[in-house]
Design an enzyme around this catalytic site. Structure first.
Site, PDB file in Angstrom:
ATOM      1  N   GLN A 347       0.890  -1.236   0.046  1.00 51.77           N
ATOM      2  CA  GLN A 347      -0.111  -0.090   0.028  1.00 51.77           C
ATOM      3  C   GLN A 347       0.939   1.169  -0.140  1.00 51.77           C
ATOM      4  OE1 GLN A 347      -3.733  -1.163   1.612  1.00 51.77           O
ATOM      5  NE2 GLN A 347      -3.998   0.006  -0.398  1.00 51.77           N
ATOM      6  N   THR A 513      -0.509  -2.517   7.587  1.00 51.46           N
ATOM      7  CA  THR A 513      -0.438  -4.056   7.634  1.00 51.46           C
ATOM      8  C   THR A 513      -1.197  -4.491   6.487  1.00 51.46           C
ATOM      9  OG1 THR A 513       0.019  -3.736  10.039  1.00 51.46           O
ATOM     10  CG2 THR A 513       0.033  -5.662   9.191  1.00 51.46           C
ATOM     11  N   HIS A 514      -1.026  -3.940   5.374  1.00 55.30           N
ATOM     12  CA  HIS A 514      -1.962  -4.601   4.431  1.00 55.30           C
ATOM     13  C   HIS A 514      -0.801  -5.162   3.196  1.00 55.30           C
ATOM     14  CE1 HIS A 514      -4.637  -0.970   5.307  1.00 55.30           C
ATOM     15  NE2 HIS A 514      -4.731  -2.090   6.192  1.00 55.30           N
ATOM     16  N   ASN A 515      -0.273  -6.174   3.383  1.00 54.47           N
ATOM     17  CA  ASN A 515       0.755  -6.952   2.612  1.00 54.47           C
ATOM     18  C   ASN A 515      -0.237  -7.767   1.713  1.00 54.47           C
ATOM     19  OD1 ASN A 515       1.656  -6.546   5.562  1.00 54.47           O
ATOM     20  ND2 ASN A 515       3.586  -6.754   4.613  1.00 54.47           N
TER      21      ASN A 515
END
Lengths: 586, 433
Positions: A347, A513-515
């Site tokens: 992101q 934390t948008h892996n």
């Protein structure tokens, strides 16, 4: 030598959002389901009790409920010509360890992706031509459409008790909602959260700037709620301790507050904590998963046979496990072949801090209390003259006003001492910040593989991440930031501070934390690890959940789509159980 | 320990969580008393299971983490600790050698197979009202259990109570034997309710006041009484601290699910709902409600006083308590103590909050509470304990405020009372890990 345990019907790796939903759905089918969780059991009381949870130092600064890098981490580099080094502290992203996973410490920002997001390659080529997609960008359709997922978005939103204002019901645009969203079958289960002063300011300014603001969808309950499983939630108190904390008031949707009270009563469900799965096992043909190997907290190794294996761990951990298990062809960035590790994305965020005079009381917040615009997300605007692909929402989130990490200071404020105190005193109650939440496309040279040098606590090669921001993302983010700036300037500020995301990606400062990606979904087994139902192409009884399967990342927080995909996959699993085998033949 | 309180917490009340307002199956055969449980669609064994649940036998006869019905649960009484017995059919340590007649004698007269007096922590003063064929069905069910070899620990009672002979005198003084007799002036439902409340349910064991020797006060059997460290509120028609404001539906829903929008069962009653009343049929719960709603109200029955006035809001305790409420309680229980529908119980107009003694409320604030987990409502929402966060004086003022705010009215609480309960209760350390 691993001790072999009695077989179960289904073993789930991890016990967070996706595992909880799959377990609930498959236990209803009468299957014996077991979840293996690397962390501890946690529940609202006592673990997130409002008598002690509002402790910013313990939870936000010292990372009380996140994974511990000493036990699980990865190595990182920006590009293939660098040597990756292990992450010894969490930074850019904060995976959880423990029952409920990151579903415990998320904010509750619960979005649907746009219909075009799922067919981004087809859509982009149709509107802008094939040449519009830059060389090296692995732009891929998902193999599933928004219409396919709509019923499952609905399921997840009603499970969570999402508060929001519908923007499009059955094709009819609804006043006050997001006019760009895909059509939904019905409104949100709960009305929007009460607005804070800062979101009211944003709304007014965004309208003045010619945009279409709406209350962001929140998995924070605006009213008491009982979900379709019969689980009761209390109403959000706007305490401002959502992100990085567990909710003490049963108000933020999490596995604990929506599924576990039903699931944990079932005789055909079990979970084991402090169990780290290290391998997925296959038979000699490599076409059937036979179970998993895990290590308990005392270092004992167990083999858990299972009829189905579902990977429900955090995004990159699923990929790590596949690589260690030698399942699927590892991705090779030189040839572009292989699927495991392919299409890692992330992101790109930026913000504009707004300093003005009105008192905003930022401490009265909720994780997903925000007002946003979608005018610059996905392909809601003409990219032709801009030359980049992607977009993102722009929102003013009023998540809280925690003293250590949640405050904004104008440009030039000293970092410490009397000048800093003066700046805090003058701005704490009146400052706010507008965020941009940009998509990140996948690229040929962004990927996950096994590190050749570093090993983890179990002696296994660590996962290696190779990732950077590309010109496309920088251009997109710069454009989004400029739009955010327009809104900020319409808020009658005394000053603003633009926090543009420039230069190389750094894994050190927290971003999101948008892996995503690494074992993606798609219609071609040469470019995807799972089929459109999240079932492995090669191993029909192996399934992968979570944002691991996203072919690239959209301009939204991923959890809503993760939830919808999980229900979508669960429905497919029921068809698989009736007739085991591949649900799609390539 | 304040002495009257101590003596009120008598051995009968200490029949841990056993205040189940038990009931029995719905139909009755022609020619039998409607209040009695008929065989109906049940076999004797199934009927026995239903009755065992109605009597909440398992609660007391199971040690923590122990084998069901194998006994060994500590029943603390002001006189000492009594350990429940093994009622599995083990020949040596259980009731495997007991005949139906032996069992009936125990249930009706409190005398075991060897002829020894049983302590009235075993609620035979209530079970004496249970019809012999129901007692036989209970035995029939218990006989199907897996025998467990387990001898309970010896009771920890001082002389002379460790001799069982004084119990005979107690029985002579207080025990009225005899099966429940229908009141022909009342409806079938009323009689069934009375049979269950006064018999297997042994509700007044906790909800009735006790005399100095631990026997229920026959003039005020449902006027409220002590159970462990909590005060079981009045079940009479009092509008402040009784069931006067409850509808029959409220009672049925409370017993079926553990909460009803007015109250949420806490302490021993939560266990009673989970282990006992949730399993009763709708008809039986309604019969209980019919009977309870017919109990008279007023000061003569309920020990609470409907006409008492609340503390003034400018009382310093009230002001301090209101501030503490705002900081610690309001987020869930809301302004005005209204609670949140179906989630967190209201405090305003609550009969347990306005009970004669505040021990229940103090215990919940110190140690937290969980809504009962039943088939009808299984979320199990929990309130955390505040023992580590609030000191005795703070809790006293908070409790005083909650008992006198928003139209509530009940006696003020002193910090000594809180200190006493804090030292009594088992988990006084609060919830901080």
């Amino acid at each position: 030598m691993a001790r072999r345990l009695p077989e179960v019907d289904v073993v789930l790796v991890g016990f967070g959002w996706t595992a909880s939903i799959i377990a609930q759905e498959l236990t209803e089918q009468g299957l014996q389901v077991l979840a293996l969780e690397r962390g501890a059991f946690r529940d609202t009381v006592p673990d997130f009790s409002p008598a002690h949870i509002q402790d910013e130092l313990r939870y936000a600064v010292r990372h009380q409920i996140f994974e511990a890098p000493v036990r699980e981490s990865l190595t990182f580099r920006n590009s293939r010509d660098q040597t990756a080094l292990p992450m010894r502290h969490l930074g850019s992203f904060l995976p959880a360890a423990g029952v409920g996973g990151a579903g415990v410490h998320w904010n509750g920002q619960c979005w649907r992706f746009l219909p075009q997001d799922f067919v981004i390659r087809t859509h982009t080529e149709e509107r802008y031509g094939k040449a519009f997609v830059p060389e090296g960008m692995n732009l891929q359709d998902w193999g599933v459409t928004y219409d396919d997922l709509e019923p499952h978005y609905d399921q997840f939103e009603y499970l969570c008790g999402v508060s929001g204002q519908a923007g499009n019901i059955g094709g009819t645009v609804q006043p006050g909602g997001n006019p760009f969203e895909g059509p939904r079958r019905r409104g949100y289960p709960l009305p929007p959260l009460k607005r804070s002063a800062s979101t009211v300011l944003f709304d007014k300014a965004a309208r003045a700037a010619g945009f279409d603001p709406f209350p962001c969808p929140a998995a924070n309950t605006s009213e008491p709620y009982r979900n379709p499983l019969g689980v009761q939630m209390g109403q959000c108190t706007y305490c401002g301790y959502c992100e990085w904390f567990g909710c003490g008031n049963y108000s933020k949707a999490s596995p604990q507050t929506t599924v576990l009270p039903v699931l944990l009563r079932k005789d055909n469900f079990a979970y084991r904590t402090h169990c780290n799965v290290t391998r997925v096992l296959t038979d000699s043909s490599g076409t059937r998963a036979t179970g998993v190997t895990y290590v308990d907290i005392e270092g004992n190794e167990f083999e858990q046979p299972a009829g189905m294996v579902v990977l429900c761990a955090f995004a990159q951990h699923n990929v790590h496990l596949l690589l260690l298990s030698k399942i699927g062809q590892p991705y090779d960035p030189v040839s572009g072949e292989g699927v495991v590790g392919r299409n890692y994305a992330y992101q790109i965020t930026s913000s504009v801090d707004v300093f003005q005079k009105e008192i905003l009381n930022p401490f009265m917040g909720a994780g997903a209390l925000g007002q946003g615009i979608d005018n610059f997300n996905g392909d809601n605007f003409d990219h032709g003259p801009l030359g980049f692909i992607g977009g993102g929402y722009i929102a003013l989130w009023n998540t809280g006003g925690r003293p250590i990490l949640q405050h904004y200071l104008p440009e030039g404020t000293p970092k410490w001492g009397a000048g800093w105190k003066k700046g805090m005193h003058e701005n704490y109650l009146t400052a706010c910040s507008i965020a941009t939440h940009g998509s990140v496309m996948s690229y040929r040279d962004h990927y996950l593989d096994l590190d050749p040098t570093w090993t983890d606590a179990y002696g296994n090669p660590m996962l290696r991440l190779t990732f950077d921001f590309k010109p496309n993302e920088h251009a997109m983010s710069k454009y989004l930031t400029a739009q955010a700036r327009k809104i900020a300037e319409a808020m009658n500020p005394t000053s603003i501070k633009v926090n543009q995301r420039d230069g190389h990606y750094s894994i050190v400062p927290y971003q999101t934390t948008h892996n995503t990606g690494g074992a993606i979904m798609g219609t071609d087994p040469k470019t995807s690890f799972v089929n459109p139902y999240l079932q492995s192409w090669d191993i029909p009884n192996l399934w992968v959940m979570g944002s691991t399967v996203f072919p690239q990342n959209a301009g939204y927080n991923p959890t809503g789509t993760v939830g919808a995909l999980t229900y979508w996959a669960a429905a497919a699993m029921k068809r698989y159980l009736a007739n085991p085998g591949p649900l799609v033949t390539a | 320990m304040n002495l009257p309180g101590a003596f009120q917490r008598m051995m009968l009340t200490a029949a841990l969580g056993a205040a189940g307002c038990g009931l029995v199956a719905a139909q009755s055969l022609p020619g039998t008393s409607p209040a009695r449980l008929s065989a109906g669609p049940y076999t004797d064994i199934q009927r026995g299971l239903y009755l065992v649940r109605a009597g909440d036998c398992r609660s007391c006869h199971t040690a923590p983490n122990g084998q069901p019905f194998a006994g060994g649960r500590a029943v603390p009484t002001p006189f000492g600790t009594i350990y429940s017995t093994n009622i599995t059919p083990d020949a040596e340590t259980g009731i495997g050698q007991w005949t139906d007649a032996d069992f009936l004698r125990a249930m009706h007269h409190g005398i075991d197979r060897e002829g020894r007096q049983l302590y009235p922590a075993f609620p035979y003063p209530w079970y004496t009202k249970v019809a012999p064929d129901d007692v036989a069905a209970i035995k029939a069910y218990l006989d199907t259990l897996e025998p467990v070899r387990s001898l309970p620990r010896d009771n920890e009672l001082p002389w002379p109570l460790n001799m069982r002979t004084p119990v005979a005198a107690w029985d002579w003084l207080f025990l009225d034997t005899g099966v429940y007799q229908d009141n022909p002036q009342k409806s079938d439902a009323w009689n069934r309710g009375a049979y269950l409340v006064e018999g297997l349910g042994h509700c007044s064991a906790c909800h009735g006041d006790k005399n100095l020797l631990g026997a229920t006060d026959k003039d005020h059997p449902f006027g409220g009484g002590y159970a462990e460290n909590v005060f079981a509120p009045s079940l009479t028609g009092g509008t402040r601290d009784g069931l006067g404001a409850w509808s029959e539906d409220d009672i049925v829903r409370f017993l079926k699910t553990g909460s009803n929008g007015r109250e949420s069962a806490a302490g021993p009653m939560a266990e009673v709902v989970e282990m006992s009343t949730q399993y009763l049929t709708e008809a039986d719960l309604r019969a209980i409600a019919t009977y309870l709603k017919d109990l008279p109200g007023g000061a003569s029955q309920s020990r609470g006083d409907d006409s008492r006035t609340a503390l003034a809001s400018d009382d310093s305790r009230m002001q301090h308590g209101a501030a503490l409420y705002y900081d610690n309680c309001r987020a869930c229980h809301m302004d005005g103590g209204t609670g949140q529908p179906q989630a967190f119980p209201p405090l305003k107009d609550s009969s347990s909050i306005q009970a004669e003694h505040a021990d229940t409320l103090i215990d919940v604030i110190l140690n937290g509470a969980r809504k009962p987990v039943t088939d009808g409502d299984f979320t199990g929402l929990q309130m955390p304990g505040f023992a580590a966060r609030l000191d005795d004086g703070e809790i006293a003022d908070l409790v005083t405020y909650v008992r006198n705010g928003w139209g509530n009215s009940a006696g003020a609480v002193s910090s000594d009372t809180v200190a006493q309960l804090r030292s009594d209760t088992r988990h006084g350390g609060g919830d901080v890990r």
